[in-house]
Scaffold this motif. Structure first.
Motif, PDB file in Angstrom:
ATOM      1  N   PHE A  30      -0.162  -4.597   2.327  1.00  0.00           N
ATOM      2  CA  PHE A  30       0.782  -3.929   1.423  1.00  0.00           C
ATOM      3  C   PHE A  30       0.058  -3.311   0.228  1.00  0.00           C
ATOM      4  O   PHE A  30       0.387  -2.219  -0.213  1.00  0.00           O
ATOM      5  N   ILE A  31      -0.917  -4.058  -0.301  1.00  0.00           N
ATOM      6  CA  ILE A  31      -1.626  -3.592  -1.495  1.00  0.00           C
ATOM      7  C   ILE A  31      -2.641  -2.499  -1.163  1.00  0.00           C
ATOM      8  O   ILE A  31      -2.733  -1.477  -1.850  1.00  0.00           O
ATOM      9  N   VAL A  32      -3.399  -2.697  -0.087  1.00  0.00           N
ATOM     10  CA  VAL A  32      -4.489  -1.775   0.254  1.00  0.00           C
ATOM     11  C   VAL A  32      -3.964  -0.492   0.900  1.00  0.00           C
ATOM     12  O   VAL A  32      -4.505   0.588   0.676  1.00  0.00           O
ATOM     13  N   PHE A  33      -2.899  -0.625   1.691  1.00  0.00           N
ATOM     14  CA  PHE A  33      -2.365   0.562   2.390  1.00  0.00           C
ATOM     15  C   PHE A  33      -0.886   0.776   2.040  1.00  0.00           C
ATOM     16  O   PHE A  33      -0.014   0.665   2.913  1.00  0.00           O
ATOM     17  N   PRO A  34      -0.588   1.083   0.774  1.00  0.00           N
ATOM     18  CA  PRO A  34       0.810   1.230   0.353  1.00  0.00           C
ATOM     19  C   PRO A  34       1.529   2.401   0.998  1.00  0.00           C
ATOM     20  O   PRO A  34       2.761   2.434   1.028  1.00  0.00           O
TER      21      PRO A  34
END
Length: 199
Positions: A30-34
């Motif tokens: 979720f954080i790396v590939f929003p």
């Protein structure tokens, strides 16, 4: 008196750990590939929530030694499964609902685990403070999610990711610190057979 089988407890403990690792991995995604397909991420989150709900139910009925980690998991397992199911059914328009549902789940888990941490302290478990600290963090992030921090998709995805990571870490802490499996463990209720006494 028959000893308690250890298999259900092992399934519950390692299922807890596996689901927690999945939560952490999903949170990192979720954080790396929003900008990854939100609908795919939501469906994946919903499935993992439902899976974790089932694992919590297994944990509740496993009768671990301390009766700490899984004591609230009947209610919370059902809640998590239902929330995951609702998110899955409404995945096409469930970003806002996922924030609220996951926020409620993380907040509730944090509150339950805070109590577990206090009871762990009474049992003499030295790592109780770690569970307590992560519980506080989970409560805070749960509140942030419930009140939806931003209208920005990237910010929402980041907060969702953080909440998944925190809840995963919280459950890992509890699984390793509070779930004890002893081979040949006896049940906590002693069954007494009826005997005929003669004078």
């Amino acid at each position: 008196m028959k000893s308690q089988p250890a298999t259900p407890m092992r399934i519950a403990k390692w299922g807890y750990i596996a689901a927690s690792v999945l939560f952490i991995f999903l949170g990192i995604l979720f954080i790396v590939f929003p900008e990854t397909s939100i609908s795919v991420m939501i469906k994946l989150s919903a499935v993992i929530m439902m899976l974790f709900g089932i694992i919590k139910l297994v944990g509740y009925f496993s009768k671990d030694l301390y009766r700490l980690a899984f004591q609230f998991d009947l209610e919370f397992g059902i809640l998590l499964f239902v929330l995951g199911l609702v998110v899955l059914i409404n995945s096409s328009s469930a970003v806002n609902f996922l924030c609220i549902a996951l926020g409620i789940a993380v907040l509730t888990d944090g509150l339950f685990k805070m109590r577990v941490s206090f009871e762990s302290k009474n049992f003499g478990i030295s790592e109780w403070w770690l569970t307590f600290a992560v519980s506080i963090l989970a409560i805070l992030i749960g509140l942030v999610l419930v009140f939806k921090p931003s209208n920005s998709a990237n910010v929402i995805m980041a907060v969702l990711g953080i909440s998944l990571i925190v809840d995963g870490l919280l459950n890992l802490c509890v699984a390793f610190a509070s779930v004890k499996i002893i081979k040949g463990q006896y049940p906590d209720v002693i069954e007494i057979n009826d005997f005929e006494f003669k004078e």
